[in-house]
Motif scaffolding. Structure first.
Motif, short mmCIF file in Angstrom:
data_model
loop_
_atom_site.label_atom_id
_atom_site.label_comp_id
_atom_site.label_asym_id
_atom_site.label_seq_id
_atom_site.Cartn_x
_atom_site.Cartn_y
_atom_site.Cartn_z
N LEU A 129 17.23 34.60 -18.57
CA LEU A 129 18.37 35.32 -18.04
C LEU A 129 18.22 36.83 -18.25
O LEU A 129 18.45 37.63 -17.33
CB LEU A 129 19.66 34.82 -18.71
CG LEU A 129 19.98 33.32 -18.55
CD1 LEU A 129 21.23 32.96 -19.34
CD2 LEU A 129 20.16 32.98 -17.08
N SER A 130 17.86 37.20 -19.48
CA SER A 130 17.68 38.63 -19.75
C SER A 130 16.51 39.21 -18.97
O SER A 130 16.56 40.37 -18.52
CB SER A 130 17.49 38.86 -21.24
OG SER A 130 16.34 38.18 -21.71
N ALA A 131 15.44 38.40 -18.79
CA ALA A 131 14.30 38.91 -18.02
C ALA A 131 14.70 39.14 -16.57
O ALA A 131 14.36 40.18 -15.97
CB ALA A 131 13.14 37.92 -18.10
N SER A 132 15.44 38.23 -16.01
CA SER A 132 15.88 38.39 -14.61
C SER A 132 16.81 39.58 -14.47
O SER A 132 16.67 40.41 -13.54
CB SER A 132 16.58 37.12 -14.13
OG SER A 132 15.70 36.01 -14.22
N ALA A 133 17.78 39.68 -15.41
CA ALA A 133 18.71 40.81 -15.34
C ALA A 133 17.97 42.13 -15.57
O ALA A 133 18.27 43.15 -14.92
CB ALA A 133 19.82 40.63 -16.38
N GLY A 134 17.00 42.14 -16.48
CA GLY A 134 16.27 43.37 -16.76
C GLY A 134 15.42 43.82 -15.59
O GLY A 134 15.34 45.02 -15.29
N ILE A 135 14.75 42.88 -14.95
CA ILE A 135 13.91 43.24 -13.79
C ILE A 135 14.77 43.77 -12.66
O ILE A 135 14.43 44.76 -12.00
CB ILE A 135 13.08 42.02 -13.35
CG1 ILE A 135 12.06 41.65 -14.44
CG2 ILE A 135 12.37 42.33 -12.04
CD1 ILE A 135 11.09 42.75 -14.78
N MET A 136 15.93 43.11 -12.42
CA MET A 136 16.83 43.59 -11.37
C MET A 136 17.35 44.99 -11.70
O MET A 136 17.43 45.87 -10.83
CB MET A 136 17.99 42.62 -11.18
CG MET A 136 17.58 41.25 -10.63
SD MET A 136 18.96 40.10 -10.51
CE MET A 136 20.02 40.99 -9.38
N SER A 137 17.67 45.22 -12.99
CA SER A 137 18.14 46.54 -13.39
C SER A 137 17.05 47.58 -13.22
O SER A 137 17.31 48.72 -12.83
CB SER A 137 18.63 46.49 -14.84
OG SER A 137 19.66 45.56 -15.00
N SER A 138 15.82 47.19 -13.56
CA SER A 138 14.71 48.14 -13.41
C SER A 138 14.50 48.50 -11.95
O SER A 138 14.21 49.66 -11.61
CB SER A 138 13.43 47.53 -14.01
OG SER A 138 13.59 47.26 -15.37
N LEU A 139 14.62 47.51 -11.06
CA LEU A 139 14.46 47.81 -9.63
C LEU A 139 15.57 48.73 -9.14
O LEU A 139 15.32 49.68 -8.37
CB LEU A 139 14.48 46.50 -8.84
CG LEU A 139 13.27 45.56 -9.06
CD1 LEU A 139 13.48 44.26 -8.29
CD2 LEU A 139 11.98 46.25 -8.62
N VAL A 140 16.80 48.47 -9.62
CA VAL A 140 17.92 49.32 -9.19
C VAL A 140 17.80 50.72 -9.78
O VAL A 140 18.03 51.74 -9.11
CB VAL A 140 19.25 48.68 -9.57
CG1 VAL A 140 20.42 49.64 -9.26
CG2 VAL A 140 19.45 47.38 -8.83
N GLY A 141 17.38 50.79 -11.07
CA GLY A 141 17.29 52.08 -11.73
C GLY A 141 16.02 52.83 -11.49
O GLY A 141 15.86 53.96 -11.97
N GLY A 142 15.04 52.21 -10.83
CA GLY A 142 13.80 52.88 -10.52
C GLY A 142 12.86 53.01 -11.69
O GLY A 142 12.01 53.91 -11.72
N ALA A 143 12.93 52.08 -12.71
CA ALA A 143 12.02 52.15 -13.85
C ALA A 143 10.65 51.66 -13.46
O ALA A 143 10.47 50.86 -12.53
CB ALA A 143 12.58 51.30 -15.00
N ASP A 144 9.64 52.15 -14.17
CA ASP A 144 8.25 51.77 -13.91
C ASP A 144 8.00 50.38 -14.48
O ASP A 144 8.16 50.14 -15.68
CB ASP A 144 7.31 52.79 -14.54
CG ASP A 144 5.85 52.45 -14.28
OD1 ASP A 144 5.59 51.65 -13.35
OD2 ASP A 144 4.99 52.97 -15.02
N LEU A 145 7.56 49.44 -13.64
CA LEU A 145 7.28 48.07 -14.07
C LEU A 145 5.79 47.79 -14.17
O LEU A 145 5.39 46.64 -14.36
CB LEU A 145 7.92 47.08 -13.09
CG LEU A 145 9.46 47.09 -13.06
CD1 LEU A 145 9.96 46.11 -12.03
CD2 LEU A 145 10.05 46.80 -14.43
N GLY A 146 4.94 48.77 -14.02
CA GLY A 146 3.52 48.58 -14.23
C GLY A 146 2.85 47.92 -13.06
O GLY A 146 3.01 48.32 -11.91
#
Length: 582
Positions: A118-135
């Motif tokens: 759950l946290s991984a899914s929420a974190g990835i979605m937040s990263s996509l929305v916030g524009g964080a670098d996912l490598g």
């Protein structure tokens, strides 16, 4: 204050975790804050979720300066702790989390493997929305995020949860020397691998670290094992981040992937072994407690049995005293009447002699009366003396517990005489047969109790009211030097269902007549535990009488050192089998 403390600890450990990024700048393979969040919520409930949110929000806001990303990641980090808390409380209720293999399986399944998704899914979605670098990619980042949260729970949550459990540190305090030794050995191994980088040392270091984790699981319990695993994991992570240690390689991602696999194996193996050992310790403690309670119950049972035996002995002795007193009263009363008559006649002779009126006929009558009174006095006093002598021997033996040499045949006659006040009121004939002399070296008190109980049992229970019967005590010795005493009657016998319970305490067929059900039980205990023999129902048939056989050595075995009487269950009596074998 609790939420503020959780927020500070969450932010501090999260900052430390971000110093070792794996996928981009926001994803790491070991994320300790997830373990802290789960431990806080599991221990104190959802009321600490605001602290988890504040810590995650502050950490991400300071590192990435994106409020939207910080809020969404903060909410996502609260979600797995809440979901695991709800799920585990619904499944396990109020049971402790680490209370056995089932608890460990639930911990590894729910908060370690499932809810971090759950946290991984929420974190990835937040990263996509916030524009964080996912490598390197979305899938790789999701797996890395999930693995990091899972490893954070696996390594950090157990020591935090276990430290709050009552009595969790007792074993660790008792074995602090072992814990310190394992820490020093682990530090030496990690330091050596950091200074010397050779292939054989890496392989040996991995094996040694695995063995140290297993040793902690065997000796330090769940708390000690989880703390030791966390320390080893911290050291290995720091070494690997610097390109040192047994898992370092040229490829940064491969190094941490190998480290992650090793740490998961070490942590799960250590927790599993510690859980098994904790379960074994609980089982052994429960077994010790049960044995202690059983020993206490047996002690109380023995004391109760001793009290019952003594009470029955004293009651029997009291009946004996009352009977002897009544029996002796008859010859003493007769002798007193004869002595009174003799004294009156003597005063008459003295008066006649003093006045000179004594006649020959009066003197002859006085001589005849004196001779008769002397005979009456002599016969009644002899009878009373015999009764008193028999009573003295039997009564003294019943109050003394020592063994001595005596003639068993003569002693049985004295016991029967002492019981005459109880048996003379019945219409039954009592006969002594067999050996007329049989020297033994045993306990006369046990013999007296045995004969008394068997004889009184026959008089009380063997015959229908108004029936006249015969009770026979047959004494013999076999070729091996054992005494065989049979007490048989020609009464109504025993029913089949009574034979199996005849020696049980408190079992009686004459409860309405005041029977206690202890007579035959005490007779059995005297023979089996003091005389070193056996007591069985040799023969019993309806309307054809019963025969009890007491068999014991002529020389009694030595008494036990403790002198305690242990309750021994009577052997089953199968007369049908005896008849078939005959």
């Amino acid at each position: 204050m609790a939420n503020l403390f959780v927020a500070l600890i969450y932010a501090a450990t999260g900052w430390a975790g971000l110093q070792v990024p794996f996928a981009g700048e926001a994803v790491t393979l070991i994320w300790p804050p997830t373990g802290i969040a789960f431990a806080a919520v599991w221990r104190y409930g959802p009321r600490l979720l605001p602290g988890v949110f504040m810590g995650a929000f502050a950490l991400n806001l300071l590192n990435f300066a994106n409020p939207v990303f910080a809020i969404s990641v903060g909410l996502g980090n609260c979600l797995p702790a809440l979901a695991a808390w709800v799920w585990l409380h619904k499944v396990r209720g109020q049971q402790p989390l680490f209370d056995g293999p089932s608890g460990l399986i639930a911990f590894l399944s729910v908060p370690v493997l499932i809810t971090p998704m759950l946290s991984a899914s929420a974190g990835i979605m937040s990263s996509l929305v916030g524009g964080a670098d996912l490598g390197e990619g979305l899938a790789s980042a999701w797996v890395s995020w999930w693995v990091g949260d899972a490893m954070g729970v696996l390594l950090v949550a157990p020591p935090l949860i276990l430290m709050a459990a009552p009595g969790a540190t007792a074993l660790l305090r008792r074995r602090w020397g072992t814990a310190l030794g394992l820490v020093l050995v682990g530090a030496v191994v990690l330091g050596t691998m950091a200074l010397v980088d050779t292939l054989w040392l890496r392989e040996a270091g991995r094996l040694v670290l695995f063995c140290l984790i297993l040793a902690a699981g065997l000796r330090l319990g769940l708390l000690g094992t989880s703390l030791y695993t966390l320390l080893v994991a911290t050291g290995l992570t720091l070494l690997t981040a610097q390109g040192l240690g047994p898992f370092a390689s040229a490829d940064y991602h491969a190094s941490f992937a190998t480290l992650l696999a090793a740490l998961s194996i070490l942590a799960v193996a250590g927790l599993a072994l510690a859980t098994v050992m904790a379960t074994l310790r609980r089982v052994m403690q429960a077994e010790r407690d049960a044995r202690h309670q059983a020993e206490q119950a047996l002690t109380r049972l023995c004391q109760t049995q001793d009290n019952l035996v003594q009470a029955e002995k004293m009651a029997s002795l009291g009946r004996l005293v009352a009977g002897i007193a009544h029996e002796v009263n008859t010859p003493v009363g007769t002798a007193l009447a004869a002595a009174t008559r003799l004294a009156n006649d003597t005063r008459g002779i003295e008066q006649a002699l003093a006045t000179g009126t004594l006649r020959r006929e009066q003197m002859n009558e006085y001589i005849d009366a004196t001779s008769l009174a002397a005979r009456i006095l002599q016969s009644n006093m002899e009878r009373a003396a015999r009764l008193i002598e028999s009573f003295k021997h039997v009564a003294v033996d019943r109050t003394r517990q020592d063994r001595r040499r005596f003639d068993l045949a003569g002693y049985l006659e004295e016991v029967v005489i002492s019981l005459r006040p109880q048996t003379r009121k019945t219409p039954h004939a009592i006969a002594l047969t067999g050996a007329t002399r049989l020297p033994v070296d045993t306990y006369p008190d046990a013999v007296a109790q045995l004969v008394t109980n068997l004889l009184v049992n026959a008089v009380t229970h063997a015959f229908v009211d108004g029936q006249t019967g015969r009770i026979e005590l047959d004494l013999r010795a076999d070729e091996q030097g054992w005494v065989e005493l049979r007490v048989r009657d020609d009464g109504k016998g025993l029913a089949r269902e009574q034979l199996d319970r005849v020696f049980e305490p408190f079992f009686t067929t004459g409860r309405e007549r005041g029977g206690s059900g202890l007579g035959l039980y005490l007779a059995y205990t005297q023979v089996s535990q003091k005389l070193g023999g056996t007591l069985i129902v040799e023969n019993s048939q309806p309307d054809n009488g019963t025969c009890f056989l007491a068999r014991f050595p002529a020389v009694a075995p030595p008494a036990s050192e403790t002198g305690e009487v242990r309750p021994t269950p009577p052997p089953p009596i199968d007369l049908a089998a005896k008849r078939r074998s005959a």
